[in-house]
Design a protein around this motif. Structure first.
Motif: not given
Length: 620
Positions: A553-574
């Motif tokens: 089980p994996t919780l993913i936390l991410h900043g909306e405006r992150d440009r170093v590791t952009p939010l789209g990367e977290a959305e792909r993992l999710y």
């Protein structure tokens, strides 16, 4: 016990952090974070710190030998009355002031990031505010510039550097400055640096050095004939390079490693400081690279980008922000030749009591290939086994050090220990503090050797009876977020995981991240996602392509405006984990960049982490 963890996290959020220590002989000034911002403090005649009301400044500098104080406040540089805080002079700039030098006659050379450029190089993952609507990006249009001004006089003049962007600079007031520059204006350019002499009159440059590594802290000698700069990896902790400014001859000094800051005491000697294992080091070097004095200490020194720094303040003495496992950060005096820091402020006497609730230990263990790995453990009092939470740090060329409460990963290390867990803070290969060979040993082997190092540390705690093998979790931020996602793709030993601002896909990272094409070229040994071989190499080490193997089980936390590791990367993992049937949840924090800074978001993330680990059987 999670109530204790929440209370501890709230107490840590209230810590008042001293920063920007600057000295000029017996004069000392620094800032202290508060709800109002960075409030400037100076020492009064009795040696007591006194706040200057109404100030909200950073990057303090004394005008040498004058008792006049210069400070930056986002988009301007100002002179402050050191008695009252009154603004005596203010010069606005079009952009964000990231650093500046000031000479004895009040001339200022400021480094200013254009509106819309990525703030602070790479560390926050946010843009400098820009009012354009619509916002238009053009390659090379948003730079970090050098701008000249003079305290007490209106107006400023940009140094015409053309397409070059400036990452760091030093200037003593002559015709030339020493700067770390790149032709790539994006944060990826930080990984492709040149050391150059810049003529501040016409912007002409002369390249002294190019390197496949990264450069920081350029420093010109008092006579203007020589310079030093630190060469390291990513978040720079490395060796000192000496440069003859006339001939251009470059010499590497091997007497010390993991240096993070240094400066000239006179024409013949320099001070230095940096990391040493999980602690810090400092001392004095001759101008030929000979080591005169070196001390080490179990603690941490504050400075730019979280790296150790010192402020020489008299013969043989330095001021600094000092903290240790028992002592929250305070301003301290120490000896340049022996260390021995003694604090003289007491901003954080209340939070100091948190140290009594846990046991802190240094730990070493053997990796599968025989390399010795080091780290820290924070755990409850009493006998184990305890639930185990492994926290992987970012970078990877960063480290867990002897801080009072490690700030990375939402300051969760100490609260998790107070919640009943043994918290492992490993420094696998790739980390700072153990020299350049250890830091570079992860290159081309990311997600392989370093993950083995981390898992071996967990095995050590289990074998020693400290950790419960049935209640293990893993978490981390940035590269630590990658290593967390990769760990649950490669093993099923963990009952829960928390990925914060992580990288799930090294193929898309090249074009999605503002450091893509720089950072990844260094660490991935040139693997190019534009080639079949490069894509295969990167995909084989990307968690998003291994979601079918994940059960944790994996919780993913991410900043909306992150440009170093952009939010789209977290959305792909999710999406990949959800499609594979992995229990998962993605939490997106509005307005946030690479790390959470809004207090409500930090508290929300804390509660979600504690609840996630409890729900999935790690915490009681």
């Amino acid at each position: 016990m999670t109530a204790d963890a929440r209370a501890a996290h709230e107490a840590l959020a209230a810590v008042r952090l001293p920063m920007d220590v600057t000295a000029d002989g017996g004069k000392l000034a620094f800032t202290v974070s508060s709800g109002e911002g960075q409030v400037v403090h100076v020492l009064d005649a009795a040696g007591r710190p006194r706040s200057l009301p109404g100030t909200d400044h950073a990057l303090l500098r004394w005008i040498p030998g004058t008792g006049r104080l210069i400070a930056a406040a986002e988009s301007r540089v100002e002179e402050l009355d050191p008695e009252t805080g009154e603004i005596l002079w203010s010069e606005p700039f079009d952009g964000s002031v990231e650093d500046f030098s000031v000479t004895s006659d009040g001339r200022v050379l400021a480094r200013v990031a254009d509106p819309g450029s990525d703030r602070d190089g790479m560390h926050l993952g946010l843009r400098v505010p820009a009012s354009e609507d619509p916002f238009v990006d053009v390659p090379g249009a948003r730079l970090r510039r050098l701008v000249l001004a003079r305290a007490g006089e209106p107006g400023s003049k940009a140094v015409p550097l053309g397409p070059l962007t400036v990452w760091e600079a030093d200037w003593l007031g002559g015709e030339t400055a020493l700067a770390v520059v790149s032709a790539d204006s994006a944060p990826s350019g930080y990984y492709k640096p040149e050391l150059a002499v810049v003529d501040v009159r016409d912007g002409s440059t002369r390249t002294l050095l190019t390197t496949p590594w990264q450069l920081a802290r350029p420093r010109i000698s008092p006579d203007g004939t020589r310079a030093v700069v630190v060469e390291g990896l990513s978040i720079v902790s490395g060796r000192v390079l000496h440069v003859d400014l006339g001939s251009g001859e470059v010499t590497r000094w091997d007497a010390v490693d993991d240096v993070t800051d240094l400066g000239w005491l006179d024409a013949d000697t320099l001070w230095f400081t940096g990391w040493s294992g999980t602690g810090v080091q400092g001392g004095v070097l001759r101008a030929d690279g000979t080591l005169l004095h070196r001390w080490t200490a179990s603690g941490a020194l504050g400075g730019k980008d979280g790296q150790p720094s010192l402020a020489p303040c008299g013969p043989g003495w330095v001021a600094a922000v000092w903290e240790s496992p028992e002592q929250p950060p305070e301003v301290a005096f120490g000896s340049l030749t022996t260390g021995g820091f003694a604090t003289f402020t007491d901003f954080n006497t209340g939070p100091a009591a948190l140290a009594e609730g846990v046991v802190r230990e240094e730990l070493s263990w053997e990796a599968p290939d025989g390399r010795t790995i080091e780290g820290l453990v924070i755990r409850p009092h009493g006998e184990g086994p305890f639930p185990l939470v492994v926290l992987a740090h970012g970078g990877p060329t960063w480290l867990w050090a002897q801080w009072f409460a490690p700030a990375e990963s939402n300051q969760m290390a100490l609260p998790l220990a107070l919640a009943g867990a043994a918290v492992l803070l490993p420094n696998p290969r790739g980390s700072s503090g153990r020299g350049q060979e250890h830091a570079r040993a992860v290159i081309g082997r990311f997600g392989e050797a370093d993950l083995e190092d981390v898992l071996a540390g967990a095995d050590k705690l289990i074998a020693d009876g400290v950790a419960d093998p049935e209640r293990q979790a893993v978490a981390g931020l940035s590269y630590g977020g990658y290593l967390t996602a990769w760990a649950v793709a490669r093993t099923r030993r963990f009952r829960a995981a928390v990925v914060m601002s992580g990288v799930p896909d090294w193929v898309s990272f090249r074009t999605a991240s503002v450091i893509g094409g720089g950072y990844d070229v260094v660490y991935h040994r040139g693997a190019d996602p534009a080639t079949p071989e490069g894509r295969e190499f990167l995909a084989a080490r990307s968690p998003v392509f291994h979601a079918a193997d994940v059960r944790t089980p994996t919780l993913i936390l991410h900043g909306e405006r992150d440009r170093v590791t952009p939010l789209g990367e977290a959305e792909r993992l999710y999406q990949a984990f959800a499609a594979a049937g992995v229990p998962t949840r993605l939490v997106t924090y509005p307005r946030e960049g690479h790390e959470l800074i809004e207090p409500e978001h930090c508290a929300d993330a804390r509660d979600r982490i504690l609840d996630w680990l409890t729900r999935h059987g790690v915490l009681a």
